[in-house]
Design an enzyme around this catalytic site. Structure first.
Site, PDB file in Angstrom:
ATOM      1  N   GLN A  79       1.661 -16.985  36.983  1.00  0.00           N
ATOM      2  CA  GLN A  79       0.031 -17.219  36.799  1.00  0.00           C
ATOM      3  C   GLN A  79       0.228 -18.716  36.977  1.00  0.00           C
ATOM      4  O   GLN A  79      -1.116 -19.214  36.587  1.00  0.00           O
ATOM      5  CB  GLN A  79      -0.042 -16.649  35.275  1.00  0.00           C
ATOM      6  CG  GLN A  79       0.158 -15.259  35.159  1.00  0.00           C
ATOM      7  CD  GLN A  79      -0.139 -14.869  33.563  1.00  0.00           C
ATOM      8  OE1 GLN A  79      -1.083 -14.560  33.362  1.00  0.00           O
ATOM      9  NE2 GLN A  79       1.052 -14.787  33.191  1.00  0.00           N
ATOM     10  N   CYS A 105     -16.344 -32.019  51.868  1.00  0.00           N
ATOM     11  CA  CYS A 105     -15.467 -32.038  52.873  1.00  0.00           C
ATOM     12  C   CYS A 105     -16.107 -32.746  53.947  1.00  0.00           C
ATOM     13  O   CYS A 105     -17.216 -33.105  54.389  1.00  0.00           O
ATOM     14  CB  CYS A 105     -15.741 -30.500  53.488  1.00  0.00           C
ATOM     15  SG  CYS A 105     -14.953 -30.347  54.898  1.00  0.00           S
ATOM     16  N   CYS A 108     -12.121 -26.647  51.091  1.00  0.00           N
ATOM     17  CA  CYS A 108     -13.469 -26.416  51.281  1.00  0.00           C
ATOM     18  C   CYS A 108     -14.210 -25.021  51.216  1.00  0.00           C
ATOM     19  O   CYS A 108     -13.647 -24.172  52.073  1.00  0.00           O
ATOM     20  CB  CYS A 108     -13.965 -27.335  52.643  1.00  0.00           C
ATOM     21  SG  CYS A 108     -15.719 -26.993  53.002  1.00  0.00           S
ATOM     22  N   THR A 165       5.743 -25.496  29.869  1.00  0.00           N
ATOM     23  CA  THR A 165       5.609 -26.608  28.764  1.00  0.00           C
ATOM     24  C   THR A 165       6.830 -27.564  28.434  1.00  0.00           C
ATOM     25  O   THR A 165       6.479 -28.711  28.249  1.00  0.00           O
ATOM     26  CB  THR A 165       5.254 -25.907  27.380  1.00  0.00           C
ATOM     27  OG1 THR A 165       6.268 -24.985  27.107  1.00  0.00           O
ATOM     28  CG2 THR A 165       3.986 -24.815  27.302  1.00  0.00           C
ATOM     29  N   ASP A 183       1.108 -24.887  38.989  1.00  0.00           N
ATOM     30  CA  ASP A 183       1.837 -26.122  39.236  1.00  0.00           C
ATOM     31  C   ASP A 183       3.125 -26.479  40.106  1.00  0.00           C
ATOM     32  O   ASP A 183       3.465 -27.379  40.404  1.00  0.00           O
ATOM     33  CB  ASP A 183       2.592 -26.570  37.826  1.00  0.00           C
ATOM     34  CG  ASP A 183       3.454 -25.526  37.307  1.00  0.00           C
ATOM     35  OD1 ASP A 183       4.084 -24.782  38.023  1.00  0.00           O
ATOM     36  OD2 ASP A 183       3.646 -25.386  35.936  1.00  0.00           O
ATOM     37  N   HIS A 239      -2.800 -17.050  40.463  1.00  0.00           N
ATOM     38  CA  HIS A 239      -3.835 -18.074  40.330  1.00  0.00           C
ATOM     39  C   HIS A 239      -4.063 -19.255  40.936  1.00  0.00           C
ATOM     40  O   HIS A 239      -4.572 -19.942  40.750  1.00  0.00           O
ATOM     41  CB  HIS A 239      -4.008 -18.200  38.771  1.00  0.00           C
ATOM     42  CG  HIS A 239      -4.038 -17.190  37.653  1.00  0.00           C
ATOM     43  ND1 HIS A 239      -3.888 -17.532  36.495  1.00  0.00           N
ATOM     44  CD2 HIS A 239      -4.391 -15.871  37.980  1.00  0.00           C
ATOM     45  CE1 HIS A 239      -4.063 -16.155  35.996  1.00  0.00           C
ATOM     46  NE2 HIS A 239      -4.363 -15.441  36.769  1.00  0.00           N
ATOM     47  N   ARG A 242      -3.445 -22.900  25.229  1.00  0.00           N
ATOM     48  CA  ARG A 242      -3.759 -23.130  23.748  1.00  0.00           C
ATOM     49  C   ARG A 242      -3.249 -24.159  22.831  1.00  0.00           C
ATOM     50  O   ARG A 242      -3.857 -24.354  21.926  1.00  0.00           O
ATOM     51  CB  ARG A 242      -3.482 -21.655  23.045  1.00  0.00           C
ATOM     52  CG  ARG A 242      -4.449 -20.549  23.730  1.00  0.00           C
ATOM     53  CD  ARG A 242      -3.977 -19.052  23.550  1.00  0.00           C
ATOM     54  NE  ARG A 242      -4.652 -18.254  24.346  1.00  0.00           N
ATOM     55  CZ  ARG A 242      -4.602 -17.670  25.277  1.00  0.00           C
ATOM     56  NH1 ARG A 242      -3.539 -18.297  26.215  1.00  0.00           N
ATOM     57  NH2 ARG A 242      -5.347 -16.882  26.065  1.00  0.00           N
ATOM     58  N   CYS A 250     -17.802 -30.554  57.132  1.00  0.00           N
ATOM     59  CA  CYS A 250     -19.135 -29.997  57.094  1.00  0.00           C
ATOM     60  C   CYS A 250     -19.715 -30.250  56.096  1.00  0.00           C
ATOM     61  O   CYS A 250     -20.757 -29.755  55.636  1.00  0.00           O
ATOM     62  CB  CYS A 250     -18.517 -28.285  56.969  1.00  0.00           C
ATOM     63  SG  CYS A 250     -18.047 -27.658  55.482  1.00  0.00           S
TER      64      CYS A 250
HETATM   65  P1  NAD Z   1      -0.954 -18.805  27.519  1.00  0.00           P
HETATM   66  O1  NAD Z   1      -1.195 -20.066  27.138  1.00  0.00           O
HETATM   67  O2  NAD Z   1      -1.920 -17.565  27.265  1.00  0.00           O
HETATM   68  O3  NAD Z   1       0.515 -18.191  26.832  1.00  0.00           O
HETATM   69  C1  NAD Z   1       1.533 -18.966  26.878  1.00  0.00           C
HETATM   70  C2  NAD Z   1       2.722 -18.532  26.088  1.00  0.00           C
HETATM   71  O4  NAD Z   1       3.726 -19.258  26.506  1.00  0.00           O
HETATM   72  C3  NAD Z   1       2.448 -18.599  24.603  1.00  0.00           C
HETATM   73  O5  NAD Z   1       2.510 -17.118  24.184  1.00  0.00           O
HETATM   74  C4  NAD Z   1       3.650 -19.472  23.963  1.00  0.00           C
HETATM   75  O6  NAD Z   1       3.973 -18.807  22.832  1.00  0.00           O
HETATM   76  C5  NAD Z   1       4.580 -19.457  25.202  1.00  0.00           C
HETATM   77  N1  NAD Z   1       5.348 -20.483  25.227  1.00  0.00           N
HETATM   78  C6  NAD Z   1       4.749 -22.085  25.283  1.00  0.00           C
HETATM   79  N2  NAD Z   1       5.870 -22.715  25.480  1.00  0.00           N
HETATM   80  C7  NAD Z   1       7.150 -21.909  25.520  1.00  0.00           C
HETATM   81  C8  NAD Z   1       8.447 -22.244  25.953  1.00  0.00           C
HETATM   82  N3  NAD Z   1       8.883 -23.639  25.852  1.00  0.00           N
HETATM   83  N4  NAD Z   1       9.184 -21.104  25.993  1.00  0.00           N
HETATM   84  C9  NAD Z   1       8.866 -19.943  25.823  1.00  0.00           C
HETATM   85  N5  NAD Z   1       7.523 -19.545  25.363  1.00  0.00           N
HETATM   86  C10 NAD Z   1       6.603 -20.657  25.363  1.00  0.00           C
HETATM   87  O7  NAD Z   1      -0.456 -18.634  29.069  1.00  0.00           O
HETATM   88  P2  NAD Z   1      -0.667 -17.725  30.164  1.00  0.00           P
HETATM   89  O8  NAD Z   1      -0.227 -16.352  29.742  1.00  0.00           O
HETATM   90  O9  NAD Z   1       0.368 -18.067  31.208  1.00  0.00           O
HETATM   91  O10 NAD Z   1      -2.211 -17.603  30.268  1.00  0.00           O
HETATM   92  C11 NAD Z   1      -3.030 -18.817  30.472  1.00  0.00           C
HETATM   93  C12 NAD Z   1      -3.427 -19.204  32.110  1.00  0.00           C
HETATM   94  O11 NAD Z   1      -3.894 -20.641  31.973  1.00  0.00           O
HETATM   95  C13 NAD Z   1      -2.729 -18.738  32.979  1.00  0.00           C
HETATM   96  O12 NAD Z   1      -3.041 -17.794  33.750  1.00  0.00           O
HETATM   97  C14 NAD Z   1      -2.752 -20.120  33.966  1.00  0.00           C
HETATM   98  O13 NAD Z   1      -3.309 -20.014  35.074  1.00  0.00           O
HETATM   99  C15 NAD Z   1      -3.124 -21.155  33.519  1.00  0.00           C
HETATM  100  N6  NAD Z   1      -2.268 -22.458  33.118  1.00  0.00           N
HETATM  101  C16 NAD Z   1      -1.370 -22.794  33.882  1.00  0.00           C
HETATM  102  C17 NAD Z   1      -0.428 -23.812  33.499  1.00  0.00           C
HETATM  103  C18 NAD Z   1       0.627 -24.344  34.422  1.00  0.00           C
HETATM  104  O14 NAD Z   1       0.263 -24.083  35.957  1.00  0.00           O
HETATM  105  N7  NAD Z   1       1.774 -24.864  34.198  1.00  0.00           N
HETATM  106  C19 NAD Z   1      -0.698 -24.415  32.399  1.00  0.00           C
HETATM  107  C20 NAD Z   1      -1.598 -24.009  31.469  1.00  0.00           C
HETATM  108  C21 NAD Z   1      -2.555 -23.051  31.928  1.00  0.00           C
END
Ligand code: NAD
Length: 257
Positions: free
Chosen positions: A106, A159, A134, A33, A109, A126, A41, A162
């Site tokens: 997970q 694709c 494809c 983030t 990026d 993920h 969320r 195909c």
């Molecule tokens: P989640 O959204 O369920 O939880 C994110 C957690 O990170 C929250 O509990 C929040 O409090 C915490 N958080 C947010 N910013 C923070 C910071 N700066 N420092 C510390 N904590 C922080 O995310 P999840 O558990 O990874 O599950 C969501 C799914 O969505 C993932 O499996 C993923 O595949 C996907 N996703 C990926 C990305 C990405 O690749 N960057 C972004 C969004 C969602």
């Protein structure tokens, strides 16, 4: 801002890591983030403005594929512009000093690799948004080339070889988790001597099982997260705050310990 109490807790956690030589980091959306990619969320984030497309719907319905690619078209520039933050860079440093066994993520990026963690130490549960694949012949396409098509007005890329449906190489809702990556993640979780969970609410299964597996196998469990998680009661140390601020301190103090 790190207050005194948190600063002291970081030092205690670093001391308890002093003997750990096989540390596994387990990361979720919260580690990215501070690089400008909203987590699942956060209000207003691209994820909250679109209904997720289930895998079966993507395969069966042209309408679902249109919706899927409309969302991806918005997501791509956000991910392409993102750069590793202090938390990603700290994990790269942990690898440089020989203390990191793997990053299990997970996220889709690619920021851990961009920060300097070697490809074979990053396990992407993920998948990745770096390319598309494809579903017919498995041909891979860099996501940048798909984005050019989307911006030129193609609503649903197909694709060249195909004619099959192309999908980002990420795991959609309702899609099987990748077998090889899951097996590797379980193996590393069971063999590590410490697991640091960063930026994950630890409620998305089956991935959230990994910290519990590590803990049951005797590993130290450290949670770094802004909000409470599903496993705080299980953890040896809970460091609540911004990952980009906490991780650099934790890793530097671990390196010194
Ligand atoms: P989640 O959204 O369920 O939880 C994110 C957690 O990170 C929250 O509990 C929040 O409090 C915490 N958080 C947010 N910013 C923070 C910071 N700066 N420092 C510390 N904590 C922080 O995310 P999840 O558990 O990874 O599950 C969501 C799914 O969505 C993932 O499996 C993923 O595949 C996907 N996703 C990926 C990305 C990405 O690749 N960057 C972004 C969004 C969602």
């Amino acid at each position: 801002m790190i207050d005194q109490a948190l600063d002291a807790r970081i030092s205690v956690a670093a001391q308890s890591l002093h003997r750990a030589r096989r540390i596994v980091a387990f990361t979720g959306a919260g580690v990215s983030t501070e690089s400008g990619i909203p987590d699942f969320r956060s209000p207003g984030g691209v994820w909250t403005r679109y209904q997720p497309v289930m895998y079966d719907d993507f395969v069966r319905s042209e309408q679902a594929r249109r919706q899927y690619w409309a969302m991806r078209r918005e997501l791509y520039p956000v991910i392409a512009a993102a750069r590793p933050n202090g938390a990603h860079l700290a994990l790269a440093r942990l690898e440089q000093i020989g203390r990191l066994d793997a990053v299990i993520t997970q996220n889709i990026d690619g920021l851990h690799q961009l920060a300097g963690n070697t490809e074979d130490r990053v396990i992407e549960l993920h998948g990745t948004n770096r390319y598309a694949v494809c579903l017919g012949c498995q041909e891979e396409y860099p996501m940048a080339s798909i984005q050019v098509l989307l911006e030129a007005g193609e609503a649903v890329p197909t694709c060249n070889g195909c004619g099959g449906a192309i999908k980002a190489a990420t795991v959609s809702f309702g899609q099987q988790m990748p077998k090889r990556e899951m097996e590797e993640a379980i193996r590393r979780a069971c063999a590590c001597d410490a697991m640091i969970c960063i930026g994950s609410s630890l409620i998305v299964y089956p991935a959230a099982d990994l910290p519990a597996l590590a803990k049951r196998a005797g590993a130290l469990l450290i949670i770094v997260n802004r909000d409470p998680t599903g496993l705080d009661d299980w953890a040896d140390h809970v460091l609540r705050g911004q990952a980009g601020e906490i991780l650099p301190l934790l890793v530097e103090r671990t390196a010194l310990s």
